[in-house]
Design a protein around this motif. Structure first.
Motif, PDB file in Angstrom:
ATOM      1  N   GLU A 147       1.987   9.531  -5.993  1.00  0.00           N
ATOM      2  CA  GLU A 147       2.448  10.887  -5.676  1.00  0.00           C
ATOM      3  C   GLU A 147       3.545  11.338  -6.644  1.00  0.00           C
ATOM      4  O   GLU A 147       3.565  12.486  -7.093  1.00  0.00           O
ATOM      5  CB  GLU A 147       2.978  10.933  -4.233  1.00  0.00           C
TER       6      GLU A 147
ATOM      7  N   LYS B 277       0.986   4.070  -3.038  1.00  0.00           N
ATOM      8  CA  LYS B 277       0.618   5.455  -2.704  1.00  0.00           C
ATOM      9  C   LYS B 277       1.739   6.418  -3.122  1.00  0.00           C
ATOM     10  O   LYS B 277       1.491   7.451  -3.754  1.00  0.00           O
ATOM     11  CB  LYS B 277       0.351   5.551  -1.201  1.00  0.00           C
TER      12      LYS B 277
ATOM     13  N   LYS C  63       0.835  -1.220   0.000  1.00  0.00           N
ATOM     14  CA  LYS C  63       0.000   0.000   0.000  1.00  0.00           C
ATOM     15  C   LYS C  63       0.863   1.261   0.000  1.00  0.00           C
ATOM     16  O   LYS C  63       0.579   2.226  -0.714  1.00  0.00           O
ATOM     17  CB  LYS C  63      -0.927  -0.002   1.222  1.00  0.00           C
TER      18      LYS C  63
END
Length: 400
Positions: free
Chosen positions: A252, A248, A244
């Motif tokens: 970004e 993520k 995860k």
């Protein structure tokens, strides 16, 4: 699509790669033109999907631009695509000259130039190892006094680990800088922090990551004295904390760097000391070393093929739909072999889905619902390959 003219794609690559992109691009109803090096003309390209091929002996940007301008008189090119890392900037310049949609020079630098990546990531609040350019002597000395060694010296424009070397102290660094002379501005140094290195392979549409798969490069269980070694990677356990966190952070990076659509291979490191994740580097292409095959066997997603579909849909202003994603785990092991054609019949586990067909190499991909089973197989195969098949090559010349 019958009411629309076929779109004309110019695929540029100075390496033999991208066959699945070319085939998928053709299957979408487009015309595909290949621009590559003359020395690659006898490689196994998917000729049935290529409408015409243009060769260059050596890449001269001005000559290539003139050559494409001449072809443009009769072929209305709609899209230029760089299939390899080393072609990204060349194609960005071509897009700007011919006012072609897609990534221009400024954005392309974020996906090629390690210094541009570091500077942009830092400005956008993304964790990066502490670094400095080699432009200004005072800055370099301030950095070496502030950041404890070892450091990594990295060429700004090489792909992957090419040309990277470890520097142990300030004196050694200045000796290297003296040797580099007028080339020093093409390098940076950054803090060397031991840790696990991960890669995230993803697809982006409308500036959003619509598919990503996180994997870990694995340490080999033995040391080979002079280079060589065994290359291994395995997908992270889906839904795990690290999985995860990586996905993520990858999203970004893509947002910060202005990636609008396409494929990307991005690398991160998790600090051994703190567990903190740092961004290492990214690219606007599909990962090499057969990682695309590993991702496909784990997820059912062919990164090259879907990248072509994304390019086509974006250009036609159509909605792209990602195929159904499988959530299995996969791992790859590849090594140089002391046999020209190694016999891998003794590796007979049902989890094996792919075997490398390349002279003097041995390699396999395994797939399982269990990430533990993938690791168990990779560990076992690595030991067996090391004992029965492995060949190493002398370490590359470290002189700059």
């Amino acid at each position: 699509m019958s009411n629309k003219r076929p779109l004309n794609f110019l695929c540029v690559t100075t390496y033999h790669k991208g066959a699945d992109f070319i085939k998928s691009c053709k299957a979408e109803g487009n015309n595909v033109y290949l621009l590559t090096k003359k020395q690659l003309e006898h490689e196994v390209w998917p000729w049935e999907a290529i409408d015409d091929v243009f060769y260059v002996e050596n890449w001269n940007q001005s000559d290539v631009t003139k050559g494409i301008a001449y072809k443009f008189r009769t072929i209305k090119f709609d899209r230029f695509v760089a299939l390899d890392d080393f072609d990204v900037e060349k194609v960005a310049l071509l897009r700007e000259h011919f006012r072609m949609p897609g990534m221009g020079r400024t954005t392309s630098h974020y996906f090629r130039d390690k210094l541009a990546m570091r500077t942009k990531a830092l400005a956008e609040g993304i964790n990066v190892p502490e670094f400095t350019a080699l432009f200004h002597d005072v800055d370099i000395n301030a950095y070496t006094d502030r950041v404890s060694p070892p450091w990594l010296l990295k060429p700004r424009l090489e792909a992957s680990a090419t040309g990277i070397r470890k520097v142990n102290n300030k004196e050694e660094l200045w000796q290297i800088i003296d040797v580099l002379k007028d080339e020093r501005d093409n390098y940076l140094i950054e803090k060397f922090a031991p840790g696990d290195v991960y890669h995230v392979d993803s697809l982006i549409v409308d500036s959003k990551v619509i598919f990503s798969r996180a994997s870990k490069y694995l340490d080999t269980p033995f040391e080979v004295a002079h280079g060589g070694g065994v290359f291994r990677s395995a997908t992270c356990e889906i839904g795990s904390k690290i999985d995860k966190a990586l996905n993520k952070m990858n999203a970004e990076v893509m947002k910060a760097f202005g990636m609008q659509f396409g494929a990307s291979h991005t690398e991160f490191i998790a600090s051994k000391e703190t567990g903190e994740l740092f961004f290492l580097e990214t690219s606007s292409r599909v990962g090499g070393a057969n990682l695309a095959e590993m991702v496909e066997f784990a997820s059912g997603i062919n990164l090259w093929g879907e990248w072509a579909r994304i390019e086509s849909a974006t250009l036609r202003k159509e909605t792209y739909k990602l195929p159904k994603v499988k959530n299995q785990h996969a791992g790859i092991v590849v090594s140089l072999s002391k046999f020209e054609h190694p016999d891998t019949s003794s590796f007979n586990d049902p989890e094996i889905v792919w075997r490398m067909d390349k002279k003097w190499h041995i390699g396999m991909i395994v797939v399982s619902d269990s990430s533990d089973r993938v690791m168990e197989l990779l560990d076992s195969y690595t030991q067996r390959i090391a004992t029965d098949f492995h060949a190493s090559i002398p370490a590359p010349d470290k002189s700059l």
